[in-house]
Design an enzyme around this catalytic site. Sequence first.
Site, mmCIF file in Angstrom:
data_model
loop_
_atom_site.group_PDB
_atom_site.id
_atom_site.type_symbol
_atom_site.label_atom_id
_atom_site.label_comp_id
_atom_site.label_asym_id
_atom_site.label_seq_id
_atom_site.Cartn_x
_atom_site.Cartn_y
_atom_site.Cartn_z
ATOM 1 N N HIS A 160 -7.281 -5.120 -0.065
ATOM 2 C CA HIS A 160 -6.693 -4.440 -0.047
ATOM 3 C C HIS A 160 -5.931 -5.206 0.848
ATOM 4 C CE1 HIS A 160 -4.148 -0.985 -0.066
ATOM 5 N NE2 HIS A 160 -3.751 -1.314 0.680
ATOM 6 N N SER A 196 0.159 -1.637 -0.255
ATOM 7 C CA SER A 196 0.118 -0.059 -0.296
ATOM 8 C C SER A 196 0.388 1.445 0.054
ATOM 9 C CB SER A 196 -0.969 -0.339 1.391
ATOM 10 O OG SER A 196 -2.127 0.936 0.798
ATOM 11 N N LYS A 225 4.597 1.473 -2.177
ATOM 12 C CA LYS A 225 4.662 2.870 -3.195
ATOM 13 C C LYS A 225 6.233 3.349 -2.613
ATOM 14 C CE LYS A 225 -0.063 5.121 -1.782
ATOM 15 N NZ LYS A 225 -0.834 4.366 -2.585
ATOM 16 N N TRP A 246 -9.832 0.500 -5.632
ATOM 17 C CA TRP A 246 -9.270 1.616 -5.139
ATOM 18 C C TRP A 246 -7.432 1.733 -5.222
ATOM 19 C CZ3 TRP A 246 -11.162 6.138 -3.749
ATOM 20 C CH2 TRP A 246 -10.081 6.884 -2.752
HETATM 21 C C1 GCU Z 1 -5.266 5.021 2.136
HETATM 22 C C2 GCU Z 1 -4.576 5.271 0.089
HETATM 23 C C3 GCU Z 1 -3.762 4.807 -0.660
HETATM 24 C C4 GCU Z 1 -3.193 4.075 0.511
HETATM 25 C C5 GCU Z 1 -3.676 3.507 1.731
HETATM 26 C C6 GCU Z 1 -2.831 2.468 1.975
HETATM 27 O O1 GCU Z 1 -6.736 3.788 1.151
HETATM 28 O O2 GCU Z 1 -6.293 6.319 -0.067
HETATM 29 O O3 GCU Z 1 -3.388 5.204 -0.929
HETATM 30 O O4 GCU Z 1 -2.076 2.965 -0.099
HETATM 31 O O5 GCU Z 1 -4.482 4.149 2.117
HETATM 32 O O6 GCU Z 1 -1.414 2.850 2.612
HETATM 33 O O7 GCU Z 1 -3.302 2.334 3.163
#
Ligand code: GCU
Length: 409
Positions: free
Chosen positions: A391, A250, A254, A341
């Site tokens: 997720h 998540s 990144k 998402w």
């Molecule tokens: C939120 C955010 C995402 C991210 C996620 C996480 O959903 O919008 O971009 O990847 O949190 O890190 O859990």
Amino acid sequence: MNLKRTAITCFGLLTFTSFLMAQSEFVPNYDENEVPEYTLPDPLDGISEASAWPTKRKEILTLIEREMFGRAPAFDGKTIAAAAGPEPFTILDGKATVTQVVLTIAGQDVALLVFLPSSATQPVPAFLGYNFHGNHTVFADDRISLTKSWVRKTENHRASEDDRGSSASRWSVERIIDAGYGLVTLYYGEVDPDFHDEFKNGVHAAFAPPKEDAWGSIAAWAWGLSRVLDYLEQESMGIDPQKVGVFGHSRLGKTSLWAGATDERFALVISNNSGCGGAALSKRAFGETVGRITRVFPHWFCARFNQYRENEVKLPFDQHMLLALMAPRPLYVASAVEDRWADPRGEFLSCVGADPVYRLLGTEGLPQQEMPGVNAPVMGRIGYHLRTGKHDVTDYDWEQYITFAKKHF
Ligand code: GCU
């Protein structure tokens, strides 16, 4: 009205409008038919020789750094000092040895939790990745130290005994150990707490950031991973620093991508459900968008990224170019069916977009251009899977990462 007052009024209006937009409900697009037409910039942009790639790579890296993640400060390599943690101990009937060590990275105390196969007779390859809630959540054992830093989930933002092992399902420790790999994890909040404070806390505090392209938190977390690798190069701790795969889920996916892009010492890079700002193409504006992510998490990126809110068409790059920065190193991108998402298709298409660079560099790249079915991983030099479920990081994901790593080292 004088010029200064006009400027102040405009600034006020703009701030107020972004505040309103952040508050108003964001409706994500989940319809393929509503994806805008877009053209992806060519990462090779006319180059046809592998020898021209390093220069092109530098250009792309600088562009993404300037427009998106921000520039990390130069590092003189002197800010790390290690303090011994508690005595090492074994788990899993003696199969794994757990060591803890505290590093001081730019003034922040950062605890590494290291799992190694006890039977190893020489340095092992390892996965390195941040955890979301503290080292004590990765594996239930009361010998693992609790973080003293700000944590996201609890009411008072302090780690508690009750959280021990609460994220254990995300770390297949036994599977990793049985495969002969090490695992190094650390809590991301110890490097930089995950809330917006104008870049004053965490490692940011030790440096004067440049204005427009100041490093955001993702860049700070990625930078922290490089500092851990510096340490593993110095001390080894039973790990082969030439064979460290950087992993993240998540927002931390990144981060692992940006770490892999900025530091070519990472021998393998894994993005688990990284989505917008990670592996997913921004120009598709499917699920989370640049506008939404920069309003809700303004501290993750540099301020220049805001100019692409609802304006992805103007982006001079897209995330396939971020992926291409890993080439020719092995790269694995994983999506989950219910994680719309994060735009699974956009994550796959990003791999397709990075593939020509891998091929130019003489590697297999991505084995197929059509999106594979559910739970049907593809593994070339780029690997990809779409698993069932939501997720998360699951044992299934780790099974693929280990198979992929075995294929490459
Ligand atoms: C939120 C955010 C995402 C991210 C996620 C996480 O959903 O919008 O971009 O990847 O949190 O890190 O859990």
